[in-house]
Scaffold this active site. Structure first.
Site, PDB file in Angstrom:
ATOM      1  N   LEU A   1       0.825  -1.316  -0.123  1.00  0.00           N
ATOM      2  CA  LEU A   1      -0.151   0.076   0.049  1.00  0.00           C
ATOM      3  C   LEU A   1       0.863   1.259  -0.036  1.00  0.00           C
ATOM      4  O   LEU A   1       0.465   2.496   0.349  1.00  0.00           O
ATOM      5  CB  LEU A   1      -1.024   0.080   1.350  1.00  0.00           C
ATOM      6  CG  LEU A   1      -2.047  -1.387   1.155  1.00  0.00           C
ATOM      7  CD1 LEU A   1      -2.729  -1.057   2.604  1.00  0.00           C
ATOM      8  CD2 LEU A   1      -2.895  -1.230  -0.029  1.00  0.00           C
TER       9      LEU A   1
ATOM     10  N   SER B   1       6.278   2.890   1.935  1.00  0.00           N
ATOM     11  CA  SER B   1       7.575   3.528   1.526  1.00  0.00           C
ATOM     12  C   SER B   1       7.511   4.978   0.686  1.00  0.00           C
ATOM     13  O   SER B   1       8.080   5.894   1.195  1.00  0.00           O
ATOM     14  CB  SER B   1       8.756   2.817   0.748  1.00  0.00           C
ATOM     15  OG  SER B   1       7.872   1.477   0.235  1.00  0.00           O
TER      16      SER B   1
ATOM     17  N   ASP C   1       3.722   4.875  -7.102  1.00  0.00           N
ATOM     18  CA  ASP C   1       3.438   5.138  -5.713  1.00  0.00           C
ATOM     19  C   ASP C   1       3.727   6.554  -5.495  1.00  0.00           C
ATOM     20  O   ASP C   1       2.943   7.291  -4.708  1.00  0.00           O
ATOM     21  CB  ASP C   1       4.397   4.262  -5.033  1.00  0.00           C
ATOM     22  CG  ASP C   1       4.075   2.824  -5.439  1.00  0.00           C
ATOM     23  OD1 ASP C   1       2.988   2.540  -6.386  1.00  0.00           O
ATOM     24  OD2 ASP C   1       4.797   1.978  -5.039  1.00  0.00           O
TER      25      ASP C   1
HETATM   26  C1  GLA Z   1       5.439  -1.409  -6.685  1.00  0.00           C
HETATM   27  C2  GLA Z   1       6.101  -0.238  -7.324  1.00  0.00           C
HETATM   28  C3  GLA Z   1       5.406   0.442  -8.448  1.00  0.00           C
HETATM   29  C4  GLA Z   1       4.345  -0.401  -9.361  1.00  0.00           C
HETATM   30  C5  GLA Z   1       3.931  -1.655  -8.773  1.00  0.00           C
HETATM   31  C6  GLA Z   1       3.490  -2.664  -9.785  1.00  0.00           C
HETATM   32  O1  GLA Z   1       4.447  -0.945  -6.120  1.00  0.00           O
HETATM   33  O2  GLA Z   1       6.755   0.798  -6.297  1.00  0.00           O
HETATM   34  O3  GLA Z   1       6.032   1.451  -9.044  1.00  0.00           O
HETATM   35  O4  GLA Z   1       5.626  -0.879 -10.216  1.00  0.00           O
HETATM   36  O5  GLA Z   1       4.734  -2.153  -7.732  1.00  0.00           O
HETATM   37  O6  GLA Z   1       2.310  -2.032 -10.303  1.00  0.00           O
END
Ligand code: GLA
Length: 401
Positions: free
Chosen positions: A144, A147, A191
């Site tokens: 979620l 980080s 993210d």
């Molecule tokens: C992690 C990575 C994202 C993305 C997802 C998969 O959360 O931090 O950048 O690549 O995996 O969709």
């Protein structure tokens, strides 16, 4: 969905006080500093568009109500002192001279705070220092974006403290650089974008080629709910497997003569002589981009069954083509789909554990929570922590003191 309660009886254990209060308190109590400001940034749940961001593709996350807070006070001696309010002493305190070479912090919480702070300090153009305390309500390591929430909260706090101007997209990019360079995770930008650009009542349709963000209104709380369920599985393999999938996509794009898989199509992929793993990854990415478009259109049209069907297809593709699911995630998804009123369910985030996200009618929430709990007890021998997702705004300075 937009004003749904953030917690249910199955929720992650309720923190004692909001993250901002815990951060402010730890700054005073542990570091003896008087907070000058508190900034915060949310976690995210990705509704659809998985493993597409680093392929210049489309993603559609929403920023969660759970967030990380960073309380900060300036120092004039070039030191960065950090405290993680939620961790037990003495491992929760860390000190670093911002002029010195940073230590290797891969796999440690400090990477997510020192990384963005060091990059912001380099932009300040003068000697800066700070005391920073962080506290987070985002479940840690659950897919979620705990980080990214920490990185963006810290970068927002210290950039504001030091007068470093960071436009929103630069803030997201700086935090991704921190994650690559300090945490050693070769993530995409989804993210950090979600943590920066979140808007209450909306999901974000992000085009990772040009980083354009479209805010898509979510259905009202009376019309639908999004339930996030934690499998409790944390695979140590995840980082290596993530890098391997990323490399497979890059190799497939190269073999097709393309800069990225964004420009690929199924016919070209099928006609090319790609090794199976690369072909499957490429097919997932191309189809997932289409699903994101279709999902966004269905949400806009209020066609929840169509939106749910795209989520189901996304899960199948992640399980069978991209191969990043696991037995516990599959069990949760399968249990969710058996509940009347559920439109669709899928794993969310990088995979190999972490959470699922389920779109359902509000009346389905209680039976869904029960079904998820039963399924995880059977598959994993543990209860299932789940919550109804509430959307929220992105990173901001919460208070100046
Ligand atoms: C992690 C990575 C994202 C993305 C997802 C998969 O959360 O931090 O950048 O690549 O995996 O969709």
């Amino acid at each position: 969905m937009t004003d749904a309660p953030g917690a249910t009886p199955h929720a992650h254990p309720a923190p004692r006080a909001p993250a901002a209060d815990r951060a402010r308190d730890a700054l005073r109590r542990v570091l003896g500093a008087r907070p000058a400001l508190v900034a915060c940034a949310p976690g995210r749940v990705n509704l659809i568009g998985e493993h597409t961001d680093y392929n210049d593709g489309l993603v559609m996350p929403l920023a969660l109500a759970q967030r990380c807070a960073a309380a900060a006070a300036p120092r004039d001696d070039g030191l960065l002192r950090l405290v993680a309010a939620d961790l037990a002493p003495p491992g929760n305190v860390f000190e670093h001279d911002l002029d010195a070479t940073p230590p290797d912090l891969r796999g440690r919480w400090q990477a997510y705070a020192l990384g963005p702070a060091a990059l912001c300090a380099a932009l300040a153009g003068r000697r800066v220092g700070a005391d920073v305390a962080i506290a987070s309500d985002v479940p840690i390591g659950a897919g979620l974006s705990s980080s990214a929430a920490a990185e963006v909260a810290v970068a927002s706090a210290v950039s504001s403290l030091w007068g470093v101007s960071l436009p929103p997209l630069d803030l997201a990019r700086l935090c991704r650089r921190a994650e690559h360079g300090f945490a050693g995770v070769p993530c995409g930008l989804m993210d950090q974008m979600a943590a920066v650009f979140g808007r209450e009542g909306h999901a974000m349709l992000i085009d990772c080629r040009d980083n354009r963000v479209e805010h898509v209104p979510l259905p009202r709380a009376g019309a639908a709910a999004l339930v996030v369920a934690d499998s409790g599985v944390r695979h140590s393999l995840a980082a290596g497997q993530y890098a391997a999938r990323r490399a497979a996509c890059a190799a497939a794009a190269r073999a097709l003569g393309l800069a990225s898989l964004r420009d690929a199509d199924e016919a070209t992929i099928n006609a090319a002589d790609l090794p199976r793993e690369r072909r499957d990854c490429a097919l997932h990415v191309v189809r997932e981009n289409e699903r994101v478009r279709a999902f966004a259109a269905a949400v806009r049209a209020g066609d929840l069954p169509a939106a749910g069907a795209r989520m189901n297809e996304s899960h199948e593709s992640l399980r069978d083509l991209y191969r990043v699911s696991c037995a516990e995630l599959d069990a949760l998804v399968c249990a969710a789909r058996s509940v009347p009123g559920v439109f669709g369910s899928r794993m969310t985030g990088g995979g190999f554990g972490g959470c699922t996200v389920t779109l359902c009618a509000p009346r389905a929430v209680a039976p869904l929570l029960a079904a998820l709990d039963d399924a995880l007890r059977a598959a994993h021998g543990t209860p299932c922590r789940a919550f109804v997702a509430a959307s929220s705004r992105g990173a901001h300075v919460l208070e100046r003191l």
